[in-house]
Design a protein around this motif. Structure first.
Motif, short mmCIF file in Angstrom:
data_model
loop_
_atom_site.label_atom_id
_atom_site.label_comp_id
_atom_site.label_asym_id
_atom_site.label_seq_id
_atom_site.Cartn_x
_atom_site.Cartn_y
_atom_site.Cartn_z
N PRO A 42 5.35 19.65 20.07
CA PRO A 42 4.25 19.40 21.01
C PRO A 42 4.80 19.15 22.42
CG PRO A 42 4.08 17.96 19.10
CD PRO A 42 5.37 18.68 18.99
N GLN A 43 4.08 19.68 23.41
CA GLN A 43 4.53 19.55 24.79
C GLN A 43 3.51 18.80 25.63
OE1 GLN A 43 5.22 23.48 26.30
NE2 GLN A 43 7.06 23.80 25.06
N PHE A 44 4.02 18.16 26.69
CA PHE A 44 3.15 17.55 27.70
C PHE A 44 2.62 18.66 28.60
CE2 PHE A 44 5.97 13.73 27.11
CZ PHE A 44 4.98 12.84 26.74
N ALA A 52 6.61 11.88 32.79
CA ALA A 52 7.37 11.39 31.64
C ALA A 52 8.86 11.70 31.76
CB ALA A 52 6.82 12.01 30.36
N GLY A 53 9.22 12.74 32.51
CA GLY A 53 10.63 13.10 32.66
C GLY A 53 11.12 14.06 31.59
N THR A 54 10.22 14.55 30.74
CA THR A 54 10.58 15.52 29.70
C THR A 54 9.36 16.35 29.36
OG1 THR A 54 11.51 15.80 27.49
CG2 THR A 54 10.10 13.89 27.82
N LEU A 55 9.60 17.56 28.91
CA LEU A 55 8.50 18.44 28.53
C LEU A 55 8.01 18.14 27.12
CD1 LEU A 55 6.72 20.89 29.19
CD2 LEU A 55 8.57 22.35 28.38
N TRP A 56 8.89 17.73 26.24
CA TRP A 56 8.55 17.54 24.84
C TRP A 56 8.24 16.08 24.53
CZ3 TRP A 56 12.61 20.58 26.48
CH2 TRP A 56 12.40 21.95 26.33
N ALA A 58 8.39 14.51 21.73
CA ALA A 58 9.34 13.88 20.81
C ALA A 58 10.53 13.27 21.54
CB ALA A 58 9.83 14.91 19.80
N PHE A 59 10.83 13.75 22.75
CA PHE A 59 11.97 13.24 23.51
C PHE A 59 11.57 12.19 24.54
CE2 PHE A 59 13.72 17.56 22.49
CZ PHE A 59 14.59 17.10 21.52
N TYR A 60 10.30 11.82 24.60
CA TYR A 60 9.84 10.82 25.56
C TYR A 60 10.21 9.43 25.08
CZ TYR A 60 6.71 8.00 28.41
OH TYR A 60 6.20 7.07 29.26
N ASP A 61 10.86 8.68 25.94
CA ASP A 61 11.29 7.33 25.61
C ASP A 61 11.01 6.42 26.81
OD1 ASP A 61 12.49 5.11 24.40
OD2 ASP A 61 14.49 5.69 25.08
N PRO A 62 9.85 5.77 26.84
CA PRO A 62 9.59 4.88 27.96
C PRO A 62 10.46 3.64 27.89
CG PRO A 62 7.87 4.65 26.33
CD PRO A 62 8.78 5.77 25.86
N TRP A 63 10.81 3.10 29.03
CA TRP A 63 11.64 1.90 29.05
C TRP A 63 10.74 0.68 29.18
CZ3 TRP A 63 12.69 -2.22 32.29
CH2 TRP A 63 13.79 -2.99 31.92
N PHE A 64 10.95 -0.29 28.31
CA PHE A 64 10.21 -1.55 28.35
C PHE A 64 11.19 -2.68 28.55
CE2 PHE A 64 7.67 1.20 25.57
CZ PHE A 64 6.49 1.21 26.28
N ASN A 65 10.86 -3.59 29.43
CA ASN A 65 11.69 -4.76 29.67
C ASN A 65 11.50 -5.73 28.50
OD1 ASN A 65 12.98 -7.06 30.54
ND2 ASN A 65 12.10 -7.02 32.59
N PRO A 66 12.55 -6.04 27.75
CA PRO A 66 12.38 -6.92 26.59
C PRO A 66 12.04 -8.36 26.96
CG PRO A 66 14.70 -6.41 26.90
CD PRO A 66 13.92 -5.57 27.88
N PHE A 67 12.26 -8.73 28.22
CA PHE A 67 11.99 -10.10 28.65
C PHE A 67 10.62 -10.24 29.30
CE2 PHE A 67 16.61 -9.48 28.85
CZ PHE A 67 16.97 -10.36 27.84
N GLU A 68 9.95 -9.12 29.55
CA GLU A 68 8.65 -9.16 30.20
C GLU A 68 7.57 -9.46 29.16
OE1 GLU A 68 6.11 -5.64 31.94
OE2 GLU A 68 7.77 -6.13 33.27
#
Length: 76
Positions: A42-44, A52-56, A58-68
């Motif tokens: 599946p594609q964006f 998102a920084g990627t077309l697919w 499955a490769f999308y990985d958002p960054w979350f602050n673990p301390f927020e």
């Protein structure tokens, strides 16, 4: 919790003058767990892919602050 978020327990020296961090976290990218790129992933849309920084998806990985703290309506 994010399945790509891992933790480890570093060595804590008794002579360290700072308060130790007993558990550290790190993020692993999703492409580490995919041996090869299967066909017809599946594609964006082009606009979403730029954000998102990627077309697919499955490769999308958002960054979350673990301390927020989670915002209203979000689950951790």
């Amino acid at each position: 919790m994010n399945k790509f978020l891992r933790t480890y327990h570093p060595y804590v020296s008794p002579f360290d003058p700072c308060k130790p961090i007993l558990e550290k976290t790190y993020s692993t990218p999703p492409n580490l767990f995919m041996g090869f790129q299967p066909p017809n992933l599946p594609q964006f849309s082009p606009q979403e892919a730029l954000r998102a920084g990627t077309l697919w998806k499955a490769f999308y990985d958002p960054w979350f602050n673990p301390f927020e703290k989670p915002k209203r309506g979000e689950t951790s």
